[in-house]
Design a protein around this motif. Structure first.
Motif, PDB file in Angstrom:
ATOM      1  N   ILE A  30      89.074 110.618  18.382  1.00  0.00           N
ATOM      2  CA  ILE A  30      89.114 110.792  19.856  1.00  0.00           C
ATOM      3  C   ILE A  30      90.066 111.789  20.491  1.00  0.00           C
ATOM      4  CG2 ILE A  30      89.214 109.583  21.951  1.00  0.00           C
ATOM      5  CD1 ILE A  30      87.749 107.452  20.461  1.00  0.00           C
ATOM      6  N   ALA A  52      86.828 105.511  23.475  1.00  0.00           N
ATOM      7  CA  ALA A  52      86.851 104.652  22.571  1.00  0.00           C
ATOM      8  C   ALA A  52      85.788 103.368  23.016  1.00  0.00           C
ATOM      9  CB  ALA A  52      88.078 104.160  22.136  1.00  0.00           C
ATOM     10  N   THR A  78      77.224  99.409  18.595  1.00  0.00           N
ATOM     11  CA  THR A  78      77.773  99.672  19.834  1.00  0.00           C
ATOM     12  C   THR A  78      77.216  98.517  20.655  1.00  0.00           C
ATOM     13  OG1 THR A  78      77.772 101.901  19.864  1.00  0.00           O
ATOM     14  CG2 THR A  78      77.980 101.042  21.937  1.00  0.00           C
ATOM     15  N   GLN A  90      80.086 111.488  24.150  1.00  0.00           N
ATOM     16  CA  GLN A  90      80.747 110.692  23.218  1.00  0.00           C
ATOM     17  C   GLN A  90      80.398 109.674  22.398  1.00  0.00           C
ATOM     18  OE1 GLN A  90      84.081 110.655  22.159  1.00  0.00           O
ATOM     19  NE2 GLN A  90      84.549 112.752  23.219  1.00  0.00           N
ATOM     20  N   GLY A  91      79.187 109.235  22.845  1.00  0.00           N
ATOM     21  CA  GLY A  91      78.473 108.118  22.326  1.00  0.00           C
ATOM     22  C   GLY A  91      77.526 108.683  20.929  1.00  0.00           C
ATOM     23  N   THR A  92      77.266 109.849  21.208  1.00  0.00           N
ATOM     24  CA  THR A  92      76.596 110.348  19.866  1.00  0.00           C
ATOM     25  C   THR A  92      77.196 110.354  18.396  1.00  0.00           C
ATOM     26  OG1 THR A  92      77.163 112.540  20.455  1.00  0.00           O
ATOM     27  CG2 THR A  92      75.564 111.889  21.553  1.00  0.00           C
ATOM     28  N   SER A  93      76.511 110.220  17.464  1.00  0.00           N
ATOM     29  CA  SER A  93      77.119 109.942  16.065  1.00  0.00           C
ATOM     30  C   SER A  93      77.811 111.355  15.755  1.00  0.00           C
ATOM     31  CB  SER A  93      76.090 109.410  15.103  1.00  0.00           C
ATOM     32  OG  SER A  93      74.986 110.586  15.233  1.00  0.00           O
ATOM     33  N   GLN A 122      81.311 111.219  16.317  1.00  0.00           N
ATOM     34  CA  GLN A 122      82.485 110.359  15.664  1.00  0.00           C
ATOM     35  C   GLN A 122      82.840 111.033  14.366  1.00  0.00           C
ATOM     36  OE1 GLN A 122      80.540 106.530  15.861  1.00  0.00           O
ATOM     37  NE2 GLN A 122      79.730 106.866  17.765  1.00  0.00           N
ATOM     38  N   ARG A 155      82.276 104.593  22.504  1.00  0.00           N
ATOM     39  CA  ARG A 155      81.719 104.732  21.272  1.00  0.00           C
ATOM     40  C   ARG A 155      81.626 103.067  20.618  1.00  0.00           C
ATOM     41  NH1 ARG A 155      85.175 109.277  17.742  1.00  0.00           N
ATOM     42  NH2 ARG A 155      84.601 110.815  19.306  1.00  0.00           N
ATOM     43  N   ARG A 156      82.366 102.092  21.351  1.00  0.00           N
ATOM     44  CA  ARG A 156      82.020 100.772  20.986  1.00  0.00           C
ATOM     45  C   ARG A 156      81.074  99.919  21.811  1.00  0.00           C
ATOM     46  NH1 ARG A 156      87.282  97.163  19.985  1.00  0.00           N
ATOM     47  NH2 ARG A 156      85.704  96.174  18.867  1.00  0.00           N
TER      48      ARG A 156
END
Length: 301
Positions: free
Chosen positions: A189, A244, A2, A179-182, A185, A247-248
């Motif tokens: 989304i 999104a 990320t 939303q940033g946690t694995s 994923q 996540r990136r």
């Protein structure tokens, strides 16, 4: 990784600009929603339409529509914090202070997002990101002072508005970091958002029934036009793009859209509400923009 994704890539920059522009226009619309219908029912109506549209979008794109038990666990949490708590607090804040003041305060989202990202996602806060953030915060303070002077609110109303806004910021930040946690994923989304919005509807409806009673309907065309804009443009278009981005590039840098939003909101206010820019507001806007440019040079944060 990320943190290694460049902010300046078109696939990152264009969604960032789109989210900032659309969300910058939502504050005036939300203000118009605060009339006959209690805020909790307005939030509920917004996400009934948004959830339905998100499921349609998932279907059109050929994405799976179902979640397993763990997926629903996360969807309920996101629905609770993002699509219930966050929006209920924001709508209530605008009962006490101006939409511009709420928009300006929401730029503070970069702080809990960066801190929670460092604490739970192990994303380092770089020196360059910190410098840019401090510069942007100086701009936000200038914008805040200008909005406070222009608002003419009583201190009681001001602190209620600030309190509700801070609670909304914390709810949004918790959902952002999720939303940033694995763990999240595993699911697309759009599918996750569709269910999170639907669970948000359930939570909002239950809360509204308990606190204000049966649904209240207003037939003013601008009210339902606002619901459509907030649901479709302000939710269905923006949340997939924004999550999104999280996540990136991580929740800290993604939240920098909240620094741009108040400036965009003031531009809309200039066009439609006769907003007059003072030198303090101009300086604040320029500082916020400069801080954004500096902070986005950081590889992590």
């Amino acid at each position: 990784m990320t943190g290694e994704t460049s902010f300046w890539q078109p696939s990152v920059l264009l969604p960032f600009i789109t989210v900032s522009l659309i969300w910058g226009g939502t504050w005036i619309v939300i203000r118009d929603q605060l009339s006959v219908v209690p805020p909790s029912w307005s939030v509920c109506y917004r996400f009934i339409l948004a959830a339905a549209a998100m499921f349609v979008l998932a279907r059109v794109r050929g994405l799976p529509l179902m979640l397993d038990r763990q997926g629903h666990f996360w969807a309920i949490l996101i629905g609770l914090f993002q699509f219930s708590g966050n929006f209920n607090f924001v709508y209530r804040a605008e009962l006490y202070v101006t939409s511009g003041l709420v928009a300006v305060m929401f730029a503070l989202l970069i702080i809990p997002n960066a801190l929670f990202g460092a604490l739970f996602l192990k994303q380092r806060i770089s020196g360059l990101f910190l410098i840019g953030s401090l510069l942007a915060m100086a701009g936000v303070v200038a914008l805040f002072v200008h909005e406070f002077e222009a608002a003419g609110q009583s201190f009681d109303a001001l602190w209620l508005g600030i309190g509700f806004t801070v609670l909304g910021i914390l709810c949004a930040s918790i959902a952002n970091v999720m939303q940033g946690t694995s763990a999240l994923q595993r699911w697309p989304i759009i599918t996750m958002l569709a269910w999170a919005m639907l669970w948000g509807v359930v939570i909002n409806a239950a809360y509204a029934l308990l606190t204000v009673g049966a649904p209240v309907v207003e037939w003013r065309w601008s009210y339902w036009g606002g619901i459509a804009y907030l649901a479709l443009a302000g939710s269905v278009v923006t949340f997939p793009l924004y999550f999104a981005l999280i996540r990136r590039i991580g929740p800290g840098r993604a939240a920098y859209s909240s620094t741009i939003v108040p400036v965009v909101a003031m531009v809309f206010s200039t066009l439609f509400e006769g907003y007059i820019w003072s030198m303090l507001a101009v300086v604040g806007g320029l500082l916020a923009m400069a801080g954004l440019v500096i902070a986005m040079q950081a590889r992590r944060g």
